[in-house]
Design an enzyme around this catalytic site. Structure first.
Site, short mmCIF file in Angstrom:
data_model
loop_
_atom_site.label_atom_id
_atom_site.label_comp_id
_atom_site.label_asym_id
_atom_site.label_seq_id
_atom_site.Cartn_x
_atom_site.Cartn_y
_atom_site.Cartn_z
N SER A 1 -7.64 -8.94 3.39
CA SER A 1 -8.71 -9.22 2.43
C SER A 1 -8.85 -8.05 1.44
O SER A 1 -9.01 -6.90 1.85
CB SER A 1 -10.02 -9.41 3.20
OG SER A 1 -11.09 -9.71 2.33
N CYS B 1 -10.14 -5.22 -1.00
CA CYS B 1 -11.33 -4.36 -1.06
C CYS B 1 -12.06 -4.55 -2.40
O CYS B 1 -11.66 -5.35 -3.24
CB CYS B 1 -10.91 -2.90 -0.89
SG CYS B 1 -10.07 -2.24 -2.36
N ASP C 1 -8.13 5.22 4.65
CA ASP C 1 -7.79 4.18 3.67
C ASP C 1 -9.00 3.34 3.31
O ASP C 1 -9.16 2.93 2.16
CB ASP C 1 -6.67 3.29 4.19
CG ASP C 1 -6.05 2.45 3.10
OD1 ASP C 1 -5.51 3.04 2.14
OD2 ASP C 1 -6.13 1.21 3.16
N HIS D 1 -3.42 0.67 -3.51
CA HIS D 1 -3.51 -0.36 -2.48
C HIS D 1 -2.43 -1.40 -2.80
O HIS D 1 -1.86 -1.41 -3.90
CB HIS D 1 -4.89 -1.02 -2.50
CG HIS D 1 -5.97 -0.17 -1.91
ND1 HIS D 1 -7.25 -0.65 -1.74
CD2 HIS D 1 -5.97 1.10 -1.45
CE1 HIS D 1 -7.99 0.29 -1.19
NE2 HIS D 1 -7.24 1.37 -1.02
N CYS E 1 -9.70 -3.78 -5.47
CA CYS E 1 -8.68 -4.80 -5.72
C CYS E 1 -9.31 -6.13 -6.12
O CYS E 1 -8.80 -6.84 -6.98
CB CYS E 1 -7.79 -4.95 -4.49
SG CYS E 1 -6.92 -3.40 -4.11
N ASN F 1 0.85 -1.18 0.00
CA ASN F 1 0.00 0.00 0.00
C ASN F 1 0.89 1.24 0.00
O ASN F 1 1.77 1.38 0.84
CB ASN F 1 -0.91 -0.03 1.24
CG ASN F 1 -1.91 1.08 1.25
OD1 ASN F 1 -1.56 2.25 1.18
ND2 ASN F 1 -3.18 0.72 1.35
N GLU G 1 -2.50 -4.56 -3.55
CA GLU G 1 -2.76 -5.41 -4.71
C GLU G 1 -2.60 -4.64 -6.01
O GLU G 1 -2.07 -5.17 -7.00
CB GLU G 1 -4.17 -6.01 -4.62
CG GLU G 1 -4.41 -6.84 -3.38
CD GLU G 1 -4.88 -6.02 -2.16
OE1 GLU G 1 -5.33 -6.66 -1.19
OE2 GLU G 1 -4.79 -4.78 -2.17
#
Length: 145
Positions: A77, A79, A142, A50, A82, A39, A52
C-alpha cells in the site's frame, strides 16, 4: 496471477537481492509497462526513492493525458508521499499487492476518485514479513518510526 502484479513482485525481489527493502512497482499504460521501480532508499541512500517514486522516475516524462489512463501497481500500500504522487499526476487506478503489513492513506485516495484495488497477495505479504523479521530497524526507518 496478474502479469503486472507479478512484474511488481519481480521488482521487489530485485530490490531485496540488492540489499534493499522488497517493495516493487510498475506503471502500466494501454496494457504495456512503461516504468518499473523498486524501493532504493538503502541502495542509493535516498530519502524519497520508494518503489512507486522510483517507478515514476523510471517512466520518464509522460503527458498528463497519459497518466490519466494509467494504472500503478505496487506490492505494498502506497505511503502518503507515493499516494500524493498518484493524486498529483491524476493516475486513476492503483492495484495494491497487500496492505496488512502497511496501509497508506487508502480511504483518502479513494475519496479523491482513485480506484484502489487491494489484491491481498500472499507472496507480497510473505516477502515483507520475512524482511521485517530479519531487518526490523531498517523497516522502522523506512516507515518513519
Amino acid at each position: 496471477m496478474d502479469k503486472f502484479l507479478q512484474a511488481a513482485i519481480d521488482e521487489a525481489k530485485k530490490g531485496l537481492a540488492e540489499g534493499g527493502i522488497p517493495i516493487g512497482s510498475v506503471l502500466v499504460l494501454d496494457g504495456e509497462i512503461v516504468g518499473r521501480g523498486h524501493n532504493q532508499r538503502v541502495q542509493k541512500g535516498s530519502a524519497v526513492l520508494h518503489a512507486e517514486m522510483d517507478c515514476l522516475e523510471n517512466s520518464g516524462r509522460i503527458k498528463a493525458a497519459d497518466y490519466k489512463r494509467a494504472t500503478l501497481y505496487s506490492t505494498l500500500s502506497p505511503c502518503d508521499m507515493c499516494s500524493g504522487s498518484v493524486l498529483l499526476y491524476g493516475i486513476p487506478k492503483v492495484v495494491v499487492g497487500e496492505n496488512r503489513t502497511f496501509c497508506g492513506p487508502e480511504e483518502y485516495v479513494r475519496s479523491r476518485g482513485v480506484e484502489l484495488e487491494v489484491v491481498d497477495n500472499e507472496e507480497c505479504y510473505q516477502l515483507m514479513q520475512t524482511f521485517i523479521q530479519n531487518n526490523p530497524a531498517l523497516w522502522n526507518e523506512d516507515i518513519g518510526e
